[in-house]
Design an enzyme around this catalytic site. Structure first.
Site, PDB file in Angstrom:
ATOM      1  N   HIS A 186     -23.054 -21.473  45.852  1.00 12.89           N
ATOM      2  CA  HIS A 186     -23.101 -20.860  44.589  1.00 12.89           C
ATOM      3  C   HIS A 186     -24.214 -20.604  44.822  1.00 12.89           C
ATOM      4  O   HIS A 186     -25.431 -21.179  43.524  1.00 12.89           O
ATOM      5  CB  HIS A 186     -22.343 -20.696  43.661  1.00 12.89           C
ATOM      6  CG  HIS A 186     -22.421 -19.759  42.913  1.00 12.89           C
ATOM      7  ND1 HIS A 186     -21.916 -20.006  41.877  1.00 12.89           N
ATOM      8  CD2 HIS A 186     -22.111 -18.522  42.541  1.00 12.89           C
ATOM      9  CE1 HIS A 186     -21.745 -18.368  41.169  1.00 12.89           C
ATOM     10  NE2 HIS A 186     -22.702 -17.453  42.303  1.00 12.89           N
ATOM     11  N   HIS A 219     -26.701 -24.132  43.118  1.00 16.47           N
ATOM     12  CA  HIS A 219     -25.394 -25.096  42.606  1.00 16.47           C
ATOM     13  C   HIS A 219     -24.352 -25.059  43.494  1.00 16.47           C
ATOM     14  O   HIS A 219     -23.524 -24.450  44.386  1.00 16.47           O
ATOM     15  CB  HIS A 219     -25.038 -25.208  41.420  1.00 16.47           C
ATOM     16  CG  HIS A 219     -24.451 -24.199  41.073  1.00 16.47           C
ATOM     17  ND1 HIS A 219     -25.185 -22.354  40.975  1.00 16.47           N
ATOM     18  CD2 HIS A 219     -22.999 -23.694  40.669  1.00 16.47           C
ATOM     19  CE1 HIS A 219     -24.203 -21.410  40.252  1.00 16.47           C
ATOM     20  NE2 HIS A 219     -22.903 -22.632  40.356  1.00 16.47           N
ATOM     21  N   ASP A 265     -20.308 -25.416  43.068  1.00 10.71           N
ATOM     22  CA  ASP A 265     -18.410 -25.941  42.192  1.00 10.71           C
ATOM     23  C   ASP A 265     -18.422 -26.260  42.837  1.00 10.71           C
ATOM     24  O   ASP A 265     -16.650 -25.616  43.496  1.00 10.71           O
ATOM     25  CB  ASP A 265     -18.417 -24.136  41.622  1.00 10.71           C
ATOM     26  CG  ASP A 265     -19.121 -23.358  41.534  1.00 10.71           C
ATOM     27  OD1 ASP A 265     -19.884 -24.121  40.048  1.00 10.71           O
ATOM     28  OD2 ASP A 265     -20.108 -21.888  41.892  1.00 10.71           O
ATOM     29  N   LYS A 298     -17.253 -56.657  61.893  1.00  2.84           N
ATOM     30  CA  LYS A 298     -16.146 -57.203  62.278  1.00  2.84           C
ATOM     31  C   LYS A 298     -14.581 -56.268  62.339  1.00  2.84           C
ATOM     32  O   LYS A 298     -14.358 -56.615  61.103  1.00  2.84           O
ATOM     33  CB  LYS A 298     -16.394 -58.061  62.399  1.00  2.84           C
ATOM     34  CG  LYS A 298     -15.342 -58.892  63.303  1.00  2.84           C
ATOM     35  CD  LYS A 298     -14.787 -60.422  64.266  1.00  2.84           C
ATOM     36  CE  LYS A 298     -14.437 -60.321  65.037  1.00  2.84           C
ATOM     37  NZ  LYS A 298     -13.107 -60.302  65.475  1.00  2.84           N
ATOM     38  N   ASP A 329     -45.212 -29.352  62.489  1.00  3.73           N
ATOM     39  CA  ASP A 329     -45.913 -30.035  61.804  1.00  3.73           C
ATOM     40  C   ASP A 329     -47.137 -28.760  60.761  1.00  3.73           C
ATOM     41  O   ASP A 329     -47.248 -28.003  61.331  1.00  3.73           O
ATOM     42  CB  ASP A 329     -46.704 -30.475  63.013  1.00  3.73           C
ATOM     43  CG  ASP A 329     -48.266 -31.210  62.141  1.00  3.73           C
ATOM     44  OD1 ASP A 329     -48.033 -31.401  61.109  1.00  3.73           O
ATOM     45  OD2 ASP A 329     -49.028 -31.828  63.528  1.00  3.73           O
ATOM     46  N   LYS A 353     -52.120 -36.055  57.557  1.00  7.02           N
ATOM     47  CA  LYS A 353     -52.507 -35.145  56.540  1.00  7.02           C
ATOM     48  C   LYS A 353     -51.360 -34.780  55.849  1.00  7.02           C
ATOM     49  O   LYS A 353     -50.709 -33.679  54.622  1.00  7.02           O
ATOM     50  CB  LYS A 353     -53.513 -33.850  56.935  1.00  7.02           C
ATOM     51  CG  LYS A 353     -54.575 -35.096  56.868  1.00  7.02           C
ATOM     52  CD  LYS A 353     -55.264 -33.417  57.146  1.00  7.02           C
ATOM     53  CE  LYS A 353     -55.513 -32.787  58.480  1.00  7.02           C
ATOM     54  NZ  LYS A 353     -56.146 -31.725  58.731  1.00  7.02           N
ATOM     55  N   ASP A 376     -47.470 -25.328  62.236  1.00  2.59           N
ATOM     56  CA  ASP A 376     -48.042 -25.854  63.812  1.00  2.59           C
ATOM     57  C   ASP A 376     -47.028 -25.604  64.827  1.00  2.59           C
ATOM     58  O   ASP A 376     -45.834 -26.738  64.899  1.00  2.59           O
ATOM     59  CB  ASP A 376     -48.664 -27.534  64.578  1.00  2.59           C
ATOM     60  CG  ASP A 376     -49.037 -27.168  65.750  1.00  2.59           C
ATOM     61  OD1 ASP A 376     -48.931 -26.605  66.636  1.00  2.59           O
ATOM     62  OD2 ASP A 376     -50.203 -28.926  66.002  1.00  2.59           O
ATOM     63  N   ARG A 395     -50.530 -44.767  63.289  1.00  2.00           N
ATOM     64  CA  ARG A 395     -51.353 -43.743  63.162  1.00  2.00           C
ATOM     65  C   ARG A 395     -52.526 -44.369  63.951  1.00  2.00           C
ATOM     66  O   ARG A 395     -52.943 -45.846  62.581  1.00  2.00           O
ATOM     67  CB  ARG A 395     -51.789 -42.321  62.739  1.00  2.00           C
ATOM     68  CG  ARG A 395     -50.219 -41.776  61.789  1.00  2.00           C
ATOM     69  CD  ARG A 395     -49.764 -41.933  62.814  1.00  2.00           C
ATOM     70  NE  ARG A 395     -50.473 -40.478  64.207  1.00  2.00           N
ATOM     71  CZ  ARG A 395     -50.231 -39.033  63.662  1.00  2.00           C
ATOM     72  NH1 ARG A 395     -49.936 -38.515  62.689  1.00  2.00           N
ATOM     73  NH2 ARG A 395     -51.138 -37.954  63.972  1.00  2.00           N
TER      74      ARG A 395
END
Length: 837
Positions: free
Chosen positions: A38, A44, A46, A266, A675, A713, A765, A782
């Site tokens: 909803h 939210h 219901d 298992k 990006d 960034k 990007d 990085r």
């Protein structure tokens, strides 16, 4: 006079203005359950449960969560009529609850045994739901009112069972109506599913011109023999995969350590291979018997999977008190009761044989196939490392044990040390060699057991517990047909006095406490007959020592070399990181063209991209030949193992960037990446808000997306795709989507790379979604200060993270532990195609 339970509902609505049904009591089924998504003043979900002729209702502010640790606030609202359970549409603005309503889930509910709906009056309800999305046990708990609080607040929580999952799995992954298949925007626009021609809030964006002519499809040459293309939805007939010898487990005495292992539960059931083709399915036992008629429900469910052909390995179980139970499975087979397949491996998909792929990558492709399918098919979850904790938990909860598998190993159709089993209790198969008669009742007092030992059968003791009277009579009838005069074992005369001997063709599974030095069982209990295992294969299982954690075979030269001027991290540290993290990296990075950021002398010196194989990486790094625009075939790098990752590090690699398509078909992307790159003046808070907005816009058109901290960034918004559309269509979609956002909110976004036009904005990007472009792979490092790592996060997590460089080299254990959290188990996986926009 009895008060009208729907008086409040009717008083809040003007039925001359809203299409909602007028409240009137009517007969129902007594157990309807449903949820409506909803989008009113605040989005939210219901939750509604049928009780005494009305739908008891709660507004769950953040939606239901499959994570038992989450307690979702649920505000009790007025009772709704039963007819409201089929309502989907738009409530006019200005009216009570104005906004879009989707029928998001539907099914039935029941209190757990011993409880009833009257428990709501006491402030708690423990119940089970069987919806299309919500499953299993749940709790509603009423909170005590605080101060002048007008609302009656409850908490909704998932109870731990086989249906647990991540916090975001339901609300972020289920985006369409279970009634009409429409998105929220299609409902708001009153359009049929997949016919919406514009995007909410983005209508001003012009559609990019269609390509004048589709370019000639470049050819791809694989390093192995060319594999057949998928026949999915093509109308061509596919070949039903043949049964293949299954990989079997070696029994060991302890859990193997290290991140090179993944660990699964298992399951106490029947091992099975499921072969699928052309909407039909067969079920094979581990010995290759066709048992489709014994598991018709599993075959029916598998036949509905959207594949041309497939071969799935797994275990078929039946549940007793919430856990797999072998005796219950035997009864389910005899009486055609409910059974479930836990799928743990994928050997073939649409004609492509997958046995040589790393274990984690096979499972990744399997998850995408099984998730969201028929409930009789479940994906066998696993954790990376930390197997000891899983083993302790399984034993405490009464499970059989765990299975540990080498994360990057191929599938071997034999028993190997690549798959290990560690048992909580001792149990194995034994031959029934005879029986002792009962002196008090019909049937037998105990069964006599043996195992193959070379060319003879060795006596292994007896079992006298675990039988019902009916089972005893059924086994007795089978034994009568196998009666013989002489024994097939050399047993102590005192132990077998009065025995009736049989030809040892029946195989029994037995649980026992220990084995005496002379090979006889103590405290044994009968579990069931194993019709799927041949008598000749029954031998004594002796646990071996668990193998040591696998080590890379790649030698790292100059491991002491520092790679960053502002960090003590060395080349050796980086190699150890990639070796440890390989089980998490390979599902995303293996078997796709990659580009490497190489810094042979460290980050402070010259770094460069490399995408082609020059023959200098060694045998653990491979190449796939791809035709370029000029017609030339170029060898693009790819890896498929931890050794491949480490070999790249040996050659100075820090970063791994991958294509948006796999080697299987480099012309059909399997993901989109947006990006979000902020201008220098913007903070991470703006980027997080932008990522959440992209997620919402994508959800409006039916696309599930995931968040990846870039380690740089910004944030990458990742959209998985079923590889059907080719690069021109995917690029066009990404372009139009980014341009639409930029035009709708030009003060926030730009879809142009130009630095001059980025001032104060976030660059979306979209250019990474074109042939040959790459994006950083999850869990890779990085080449930036501090060696940050690109890390998948949930949308819930992202809201509380204050930097895209939260994790770094050195955080391997933390990353492995969080990757096993149910909230991340399905990250980056969704079966979806580009909408027709």
């Amino acid at each position: 006079m009895t008060p009208d339970p729907l008086e409040k509902y009717n008083a809040k609505r003007d039925f001359a203005k809203t299409a909602e049904p007028r409240g009137a009591l009517e007969p129902g089924q007594g157990n309807r359950f449903m949820v409506q998504k909803h989008d009113a003043t605040r989005l939210h979900w219901d939750l509604r449960l049928e009780v005494d002729g009305v739908m008891k209702s709660w507004a769950v502010t953040r939606g239901p969560s499959l994570n038992p640790d989450d307690k979702r606030l649920s505000v009790q609202t007025e009772d709704h009529p039963l007819s409201y359970s089929d309502f989907e549409g738009t409530i006019p603005a200005g009216e009570y609850g104005g906004g879009t309503v989707m029928l998001w889930d539907d099914g039935t509910w029941a209190p757990v045994p011993g409880k009833s709906a009257k428990d709501l009056e006491k402030g708690h309800l423990h119940f089970v739901v069987d919806g299309q999305r919500m499953k299993g046990e749940w709790l509603l708990i009423r909170l005590k009112p605080r101060g002048k609080e007008r609302n009656v607040n409850w908490l909704l929580r998932k109870v731990a069972d086989e249906y647990v999952g991540g916090s975001d799995d339901l609300v972020e992954g289920a985006l369409t109506s279970v009634k009409t298949g429409r998105t929220m925007q299609e409902i708001a626009s009153d359009k049929p599913a997949k016919e919406l021609a514009s995007w909410k809030k983005l209508r001003s964006a012009p559609k990019a011109a269609a390509p004048k002519k589709a370019p000639e499809k470049p050819e791809t040459t694989k390093p192995e023999a060319t594999k057949p293309k998928a026949a999915r939805r093509s109308g061509t007939k596919s070949v039903m995969p043949e049964f293949r010898a299954p990989q079997l487990c070696t029994l060991v005495d302890s859990v193997p350590t290290g991140s090179g292992w993944i660990h699964e539960v298992k399951y106490d059931g029947y091992r099975a291979e499921i072969a699928i083709a052309n909407g039909q399915a067969k079920v094979f036992t581990r010995s290759g018997l066709d048992w489709t008629d014994k598991f018709p429900g599993i075959a029916e469910a598998a036949a509905k999977l959207p594949v041309a052909s497939a071969l799935i390995d797994g275990e078929i179980v039946a549940f007793k008190n919430g856990k797999p139970d072998f005796s219950t499975l035997k009864d389910a087979i005899s009486n055609n009761k409910a059974m479930t397949l836990f799928a743990f491996d994928l050997l073939e998909l649409d004609g492509e044989r997958l046995e040589q792929l790393p274990n984690v990558q096979r499972k990744d492709r399997l998850r995408a196939l099984i998730d969201g399918a028929d409930d009789r098919l479940q994906f066998a979850e696993h954790i990376v490392g930390a197997g000891e904790k899983l083993f302790e938990t399984m034993c405490r909860e009464g499970y059989e044990g765990i299975v540990s598998k080498r994360a990057e190993a191929p599938y071997a159709g034999k028993r190997t040390q690549g798959w290990l089993k560690i048992k909580c209790l001792h149990r194995q198969e034994f031959l029934i060699v005879g029986w002792l008669p009962s002196e008090k009742s019909r049937g037998f007092r105990s069964l006599l057991l043996g195992v193959n030992d070379g060319d003879t059968i060795r006596y292994a003791g007896k079992v006298g517990t675990g039988f019902s009277q009916d089972l005893m009579l059924d086994i007795g009838a089978k034994l009568e047909r196998l009666s013989r005069k002489s024994p097939t074992v050399d047993a102590p005369k005192a132990a077998v006095r009065g025995a009736h001997w049989v030809t040892p063709k029946l195989v029994a599974e037995i649980a026992f406490a220990e084995v005496t030095p002379d090979g006889v069982l103590r405290h044994s209990s009968f579990l069931g007959l194993r019709e799927d295992k041949a008598a000749k294969d029954v031998v004594a299982e002796k646990p071996a020592a668990a193998p040591a954690a696998p080590k890379s075979s790649i030698t790292i030269t100059h491991p002491e070399r520092r790679l960053f001027d502002d960090s003590t991290m060395t080349k050796g540290d980086l190699a150890a990181f990639y070796e440890t993290m390989a089980p998490l990296i390979l599902p995303f990075a293996a078997n796709r063209p990659i580009s490497l950021v190489r810094c042979p002398q460290g980050r402070g010196k010259h770094c460069f991209f490399q995408k082609h194989d020059a023959g200098s990486f060694g045998g653990q790094v491979h190449h796939v030949d791809i035709k370029e625009k000029d017609g030339a075939l170029e060898p693009y790098l790819y890896v498929d193992s931890a050794d491949g990752l480490v070999a790249c590090v040996q050659m100075g690699t820090i970063e791994f960037h991958g294509w948006g398509a796999s080697n299987g078909d480099v012309e059909k992307p399997d993901r989109l990446v947006f990006d979000l790159d902020p201008d220098e003046g913007l903070g991470f808070a703006e980027v997080k808000t932008a990522a959440a907005d992209l997620k919402s816009h994508l959800a409006e058109i039916g696309l599930v997306s995931f968040a990846l901290l870039s380690g740089g960034k910004g944030v990458h918004v990742v959209v998985p795709l079923t590889p059907e559309a080719e690069w021109p269509a995917v690029k066009d979609f990404a372009d139009r989507f980014a341009q639409a956002l930029a035009q709708a909110e030009p003060h926030r976004f730009t879809a142009t790379m130009s630095k001059a036009k980025r001032k104060g904005k976030i660059f979306i990007d979209w250019l990474r979604n074109q042939r040959g472009a790459t994006a950083v792979m999850p869990y890779t490092v990085r080449a930036r200060s501090g060696a940050p790592v690109a890390v998948p996060v949930t949308w819930t997590e992202l809201a509380d993270i204050d930097t895209p460089a939260k994790w770094h080299v050195g955080d391997e254990q933390a990353l492995l532990e969080r990757a096993s959290d149910p909230s991340l188990s399905g990250w980056g996986i969704a079966r979806q195609v580009l909408p027709d926009l």
